[in-house]
Write a protein that holds these residues in place. Structure first.
Motif, PDB file in Angstrom:
ATOM      1  N   ASP A 188       0.695  -1.385  -0.006  1.00 49.65           N
ATOM      2  CA  ASP A 188      -0.162   0.099   0.112  1.00 49.65           C
ATOM      3  C   ASP A 188       1.043   1.366   0.187  1.00 49.65           C
ATOM      4  O   ASP A 188       0.519   2.317   0.645  1.00 49.65           O
ATOM      5  CB  ASP A 188      -0.984   0.080   1.280  1.00 49.65           C
ATOM      6  CG  ASP A 188      -2.145  -0.718   1.013  1.00 49.65           C
ATOM      7  OD1 ASP A 188      -2.524  -1.016  -0.329  1.00 49.65           O
ATOM      8  OD2 ASP A 188      -3.053  -0.845   1.906  1.00 49.65           O
ATOM      9  N   GLY A 189       2.045   1.297  -0.771  1.00 50.77           N
ATOM     10  CA  GLY A 189       2.893   2.293  -0.676  1.00 50.77           C
ATOM     11  C   GLY A 189       3.637   2.537   0.295  1.00 50.77           C
ATOM     12  O   GLY A 189       4.555   3.421   0.642  1.00 50.77           O
ATOM     13  N   ARG A 192       7.037  -1.604   2.471  1.00 52.16           N
ATOM     14  CA  ARG A 192       7.265  -2.450   3.425  1.00 52.16           C
ATOM     15  C   ARG A 192       6.508  -3.895   3.208  1.00 52.16           C
ATOM     16  O   ARG A 192       5.241  -3.825   3.178  1.00 52.16           O
ATOM     17  CB  ARG A 192       7.076  -1.969   5.078  1.00 52.16           C
ATOM     18  CG  ARG A 192       8.036  -1.028   5.354  1.00 52.16           C
ATOM     19  CD  ARG A 192       7.900  -0.668   6.771  1.00 52.16           C
ATOM     20  NE  ARG A 192       8.707   0.616   7.077  1.00 52.16           N
ATOM     21  CZ  ARG A 192       9.672   0.389   7.781  1.00 52.16           C
ATOM     22  NH1 ARG A 192      10.201  -0.764   8.047  1.00 52.16           N
ATOM     23  NH2 ARG A 192      10.856   1.167   7.981  1.00 52.16           N
ATOM     24  N   LEU A 193       7.211  -4.994   3.388  1.00 53.10           N
ATOM     25  CA  LEU A 193       6.564  -6.319   3.346  1.00 53.10           C
ATOM     26  C   LEU A 193       7.002  -7.105   4.479  1.00 53.10           C
ATOM     27  O   LEU A 193       7.990  -7.336   5.071  1.00 53.10           O
ATOM     28  CB  LEU A 193       6.773  -6.979   2.141  1.00 53.10           C
ATOM     29  CG  LEU A 193       6.226  -6.539   0.724  1.00 53.10           C
ATOM     30  CD1 LEU A 193       6.680  -7.202  -0.574  1.00 53.10           C
ATOM     31  CD2 LEU A 193       4.715  -6.351   0.831  1.00 53.10           C
ATOM     32  N   PRO A 194       6.060  -8.234   4.851  1.00 57.89           N
ATOM     33  CA  PRO A 194       6.554  -9.022   6.101  1.00 57.89           C
ATOM     34  C   PRO A 194       7.700 -10.029   5.558  1.00 57.89           C
ATOM     35  O   PRO A 194       7.698 -10.430   4.350  1.00 57.89           O
ATOM     36  CB  PRO A 194       5.284  -9.862   6.395  1.00 57.89           C
ATOM     37  CG  PRO A 194       4.187  -9.145   5.850  1.00 57.89           C
ATOM     38  CD  PRO A 194       4.649  -8.211   4.644  1.00 57.89           C
ATOM     39  N   GLY A 195       8.726  -9.965   6.407  1.00 59.23           N
ATOM     40  CA  GLY A 195       9.897 -10.972   6.058  1.00 59.23           C
ATOM     41  C   GLY A 195      11.002 -10.067   5.335  1.00 59.23           C
ATOM     42  O   GLY A 195      11.980 -10.792   5.313  1.00 59.23           O
ATOM     43  N   HIS A 196      10.805  -9.025   5.084  1.00 58.06           N
ATOM     44  CA  HIS A 196      12.016  -8.254   4.485  1.00 58.06           C
ATOM     45  C   HIS A 196      12.136  -6.921   5.597  1.00 58.06           C
ATOM     46  O   HIS A 196      11.207  -6.110   5.561  1.00 58.06           O
ATOM     47  CB  HIS A 196      11.452  -7.677   3.184  1.00 58.06           C
ATOM     48  CG  HIS A 196      11.113  -8.689   2.291  1.00 58.06           C
ATOM     49  ND1 HIS A 196      12.314  -9.358   1.365  1.00 58.06           N
ATOM     50  CD2 HIS A 196      10.046  -9.439   1.701  1.00 58.06           C
ATOM     51  CE1 HIS A 196      11.889 -10.034   0.640  1.00 58.06           C
ATOM     52  NE2 HIS A 196      10.519 -10.278   0.913  1.00 58.06           N
ATOM     53  N   GLY A 197      13.204  -6.826   6.190  1.00 62.82           N
ATOM     54  CA  GLY A 197      13.827  -5.742   6.951  1.00 62.82           C
ATOM     55  C   GLY A 197      13.938  -4.681   6.123  1.00 62.82           C
ATOM     56  O   GLY A 197      14.256  -4.630   4.949  1.00 62.82           O
ATOM     57  N   GLY A 198      13.688  -3.466   6.869  1.00 62.88           N
ATOM     58  CA  GLY A 198      13.480  -1.954   6.202  1.00 62.88           C
ATOM     59  C   GLY A 198      12.673  -1.910   5.064  1.00 62.88           C
ATOM     60  O   GLY A 198      11.741  -2.658   4.713  1.00 62.88           O
ATOM     61  N   THR A 199      12.964  -0.870   4.314  1.00 68.33           N
ATOM     62  CA  THR A 199      12.092  -0.404   3.364  1.00 68.33           C
ATOM     63  C   THR A 199      12.449  -0.890   2.053  1.00 68.33           C
ATOM     64  O   THR A 199      13.681  -1.040   1.808  1.00 68.33           O
ATOM     65  CB  THR A 199      11.758   1.167   3.181  1.00 68.33           C
ATOM     66  OG1 THR A 199      13.008   1.770   2.967  1.00 68.33           O
ATOM     67  CG2 THR A 199      11.126   1.505   4.464  1.00 68.33           C
ATOM     68  N   LEU A 200      11.596  -1.247   0.970  1.00 67.17           N
ATOM     69  CA  LEU A 200      12.096  -1.690  -0.404  1.00 67.17           C
ATOM     70  C   LEU A 200      11.827  -0.258  -1.171  1.00 67.17           C
ATOM     71  O   LEU A 200      11.047  -0.423  -2.205  1.00 67.17           O
ATOM     72  CB  LEU A 200      11.201  -2.562  -0.535  1.00 67.17           C
ATOM     73  CG  LEU A 200      11.143  -3.984   0.035  1.00 67.17           C
ATOM     74  CD1 LEU A 200      10.104  -5.010  -0.029  1.00 67.17           C
ATOM     75  CD2 LEU A 200      12.574  -4.718   0.160  1.00 67.17           C
ATOM     76  N   GLU A 205      10.328   1.792  -6.620  1.00 69.11           N
ATOM     77  CA  GLU A 205      10.534   2.532  -7.618  1.00 69.11           C
ATOM     78  C   GLU A 205      10.487   1.500  -9.172  1.00 69.11           C
ATOM     79  O   GLU A 205       9.835   2.120 -10.186  1.00 69.11           O
ATOM     80  CB  GLU A 205      11.870   3.241  -7.731  1.00 69.11           C
ATOM     81  CG  GLU A 205      12.495   3.903  -9.073  1.00 69.11           C
ATOM     82  CD  GLU A 205      11.344   5.093  -9.536  1.00 69.11           C
ATOM     83  OE1 GLU A 205      11.248   5.695 -10.598  1.00 69.11           O
ATOM     84  OE2 GLU A 205      10.469   5.397  -8.696  1.00 69.11           O
ATOM     85  N   TRP A 206      11.128   0.465  -9.150  1.00 72.04           N
ATOM     86  CA  TRP A 206      11.130  -0.382 -10.141  1.00 72.04           C
ATOM     87  C   TRP A 206       9.618  -0.842 -10.566  1.00 72.04           C
ATOM     88  O   TRP A 206       9.178  -1.026 -11.714  1.00 72.04           O
ATOM     89  CB  TRP A 206      11.640  -1.815  -9.842  1.00 72.04           C
ATOM     90  CG  TRP A 206      13.225  -1.341  -9.779  1.00 72.04           C
ATOM     91  CD1 TRP A 206      13.939  -0.270 -10.111  1.00 72.04           C
ATOM     92  CD2 TRP A 206      14.292  -2.297  -9.269  1.00 72.04           C
ATOM     93  NE1 TRP A 206      15.441  -0.512 -10.068  1.00 72.04           N
ATOM     94  CE2 TRP A 206      15.611  -1.523  -9.433  1.00 72.04           C
ATOM     95  CE3 TRP A 206      14.118  -3.659  -8.655  1.00 72.04           C
ATOM     96  CZ2 TRP A 206      16.733  -2.224  -9.286  1.00 72.04           C
ATOM     97  CZ3 TRP A 206      15.307  -4.164  -8.375  1.00 72.04           C
ATOM     98  CH2 TRP A 206      16.722  -3.503  -8.523  1.00 72.04           C
ATOM     99  N   HIS A 232      -6.793   0.253  -8.097  1.00 73.49           N
ATOM    100  CA  HIS A 232      -8.093  -0.304  -7.503  1.00 73.49           C
ATOM    101  C   HIS A 232      -7.701  -1.093  -5.986  1.00 73.49           C
ATOM    102  O   HIS A 232      -8.437  -0.871  -5.239  1.00 73.49           O
ATOM    103  CB  HIS A 232      -8.770  -1.336  -8.453  1.00 73.49           C
ATOM    104  CG  HIS A 232     -10.059  -1.987  -7.676  1.00 73.49           C
ATOM    105  ND1 HIS A 232     -11.174  -1.056  -7.626  1.00 73.49           N
ATOM    106  CD2 HIS A 232     -10.586  -3.200  -7.313  1.00 73.49           C
ATOM    107  CE1 HIS A 232     -12.126  -1.607  -7.141  1.00 73.49           C
ATOM    108  NE2 HIS A 232     -11.726  -3.052  -7.048  1.00 73.49           N
ATOM    109  N   PHE A 233      -6.774  -1.744  -5.993  1.00 73.12           N
ATOM    110  CA  PHE A 233      -6.230  -2.350  -4.788  1.00 73.12           C
ATOM    111  C   PHE A 233      -5.579  -1.345  -3.623  1.00 73.12           C
ATOM    112  O   PHE A 233      -5.544  -2.101  -2.538  1.00 73.12           O
ATOM    113  CB  PHE A 233      -5.379  -3.499  -4.796  1.00 73.12           C
ATOM    114  CG  PHE A 233      -5.827  -4.990  -5.200  1.00 73.12           C
ATOM    115  CD1 PHE A 233      -5.585  -6.056  -4.487  1.00 73.12           C
ATOM    116  CD2 PHE A 233      -6.759  -4.887  -6.278  1.00 73.12           C
ATOM    117  CE1 PHE A 233      -6.491  -6.981  -4.751  1.00 73.12           C
ATOM    118  CE2 PHE A 233      -7.490  -6.140  -6.687  1.00 73.12           C
ATOM    119  CZ  PHE A 233      -7.279  -7.040  -5.888  1.00 73.12           C
ATOM    120  N   LEU A 234      -5.148  -0.353  -4.138  1.00 73.41           N
ATOM    121  CA  LEU A 234      -4.489   0.654  -2.875  1.00 73.41           C
ATOM    122  C   LEU A 234      -5.532   0.833  -1.783  1.00 73.41           C
ATOM    123  O   LEU A 234      -6.620   1.154  -1.986  1.00 73.41           O
ATOM    124  CB  LEU A 234      -4.293   1.960  -3.626  1.00 73.41           C
ATOM    125  CG  LEU A 234      -2.892   1.735  -4.736  1.00 73.41           C
ATOM    126  CD1 LEU A 234      -2.543   3.119  -5.161  1.00 73.41           C
ATOM    127  CD2 LEU A 234      -1.611   1.324  -3.759  1.00 73.41           C
TER     128      LEU A 234
END
Length: 273
Positions: A188-189, A192-200, A205-206, A232-234
């Motif tokens: 949702d912008g 961050r995703l579970p299992g991944h430390g820090g921000t992506l 951007e990709w 639509h999913f945001l």
């Protein structure tokens, strides 16, 4: 002016009145005719990844809505073709089988599909002039595959494979309408995703760049229509409680039952344009 035998000038003058009265009767009865359209399809081909497949929505229904569905064919592609009226009564009569009598369904989607997979899926599409509807969900797994990698920007290569595959579809099916779907963002912008430390941030951007590639490509041919799943999913991912998400609890990169239905909604909206 000439008239057919038995038709008087007075009859002709009354025709507009009769037509207006007929429209008024329909309006007062609460019955509205379906919109007129010249669009028709005799085959539906679903291509792409797990945004379209049955596996995860069916698992979600089994866990949360046991006994409510009449089938396990609950992925977006399956629902677009044939709605489950028990689970989703809102869409009764709004599936392809109802809208296009006799339409056939070829579901070639697969779990974990990338743009490399899509190229292979397209090779199995037979050449035909029949009017065909095609849905494509692709690119998300390519981008997931480079999370945390040290390589350069993968978007140009991913987008090129996507364009090549869709172009081949149009070559094999010149009378096709292709719904080209953007890729949702379960973060949702927030990046961050579970299992991944820090921000992506780099990967986000990709994703943005790939969405732009999809939008630009969809504008190049009148047979292509953008289905903006991303927009639509945001607001239905990481920013809300799990019970309100359109993503699977066990794996937030997959659609749950509601998510699959909402993908189908986006496709129907794109078809109406």
């Amino acid at each position: 002016m000439q008239w057919h035998e038995g038709c008087t000038d007075n009859d002709a003058r009354m025709r507009p009145l009769f037509l207006a009265l007929g429209i008024l009767v329909l309006a007062c009865s609460g019955t509205s005719p379906r919109p007129m359209t010249t669009q028709t399809f005799s085959r539906y081909i679903a291509l792409g990844d797990s945004i379209s497949i049955d596996l995860y929505p069916a698992h979600d229904v089994e866990r949360r809505y046991a006994g409510r569905a009449s089938t396990s064919l609950l992925g977006a592609a399956s629902l677009l073709y044939r709605n489950d009226d028990r689970l989703w009564p809102e869409f009764e009569g709004r599936d392809l089988r109802s809208l296009y009598k006799g339409i056939e369904f070829d579901n070639r989607t697969s779990d974990g599909a990338t743009t490399h997979t899509l190229l292979r899926q397209v090779e199995s599409v037979t050449a035909s002039d029949e009017p065909t509807l095609v849905t494509v969900t692709i690119g998300g797994n390519d981008l997931l595959g480079v999370l945390g990698s040290r390589g350069g920007n993968p978007v140009p290569d991913i987008a090129e494979r996507m364009r090549t595959a869709v172009t081949r579809v149009l070559e094999r099916r010149p009378n096709a309408t292709v719904l080209l779907s953007t890729v949702y963002d379960p973060s949702d912008g927030t990046n961050r995703l579970p299992g991944h430390g820090g921000t992506l941030d780099r990967e986000a951007e990709w994703l943005r760049q790939y969405q732009d590639e999809l939008r630009r490509f969809a504008a190049t041919d009148k047979r292509l229509r953008l289905a903006d799943i991303h927009a639509h999913f945001l607001g239905h991912g990481m920013k809300v409680a799990e019970r309100d998400r359109w993503y699977l609890q066990e794996s937030i990169i997959e659609p749950n039952a509601r998510g699959a239905s909402e993908v189908r909604r986006v496709w129907l909206t794109a078809l109406d344009r």
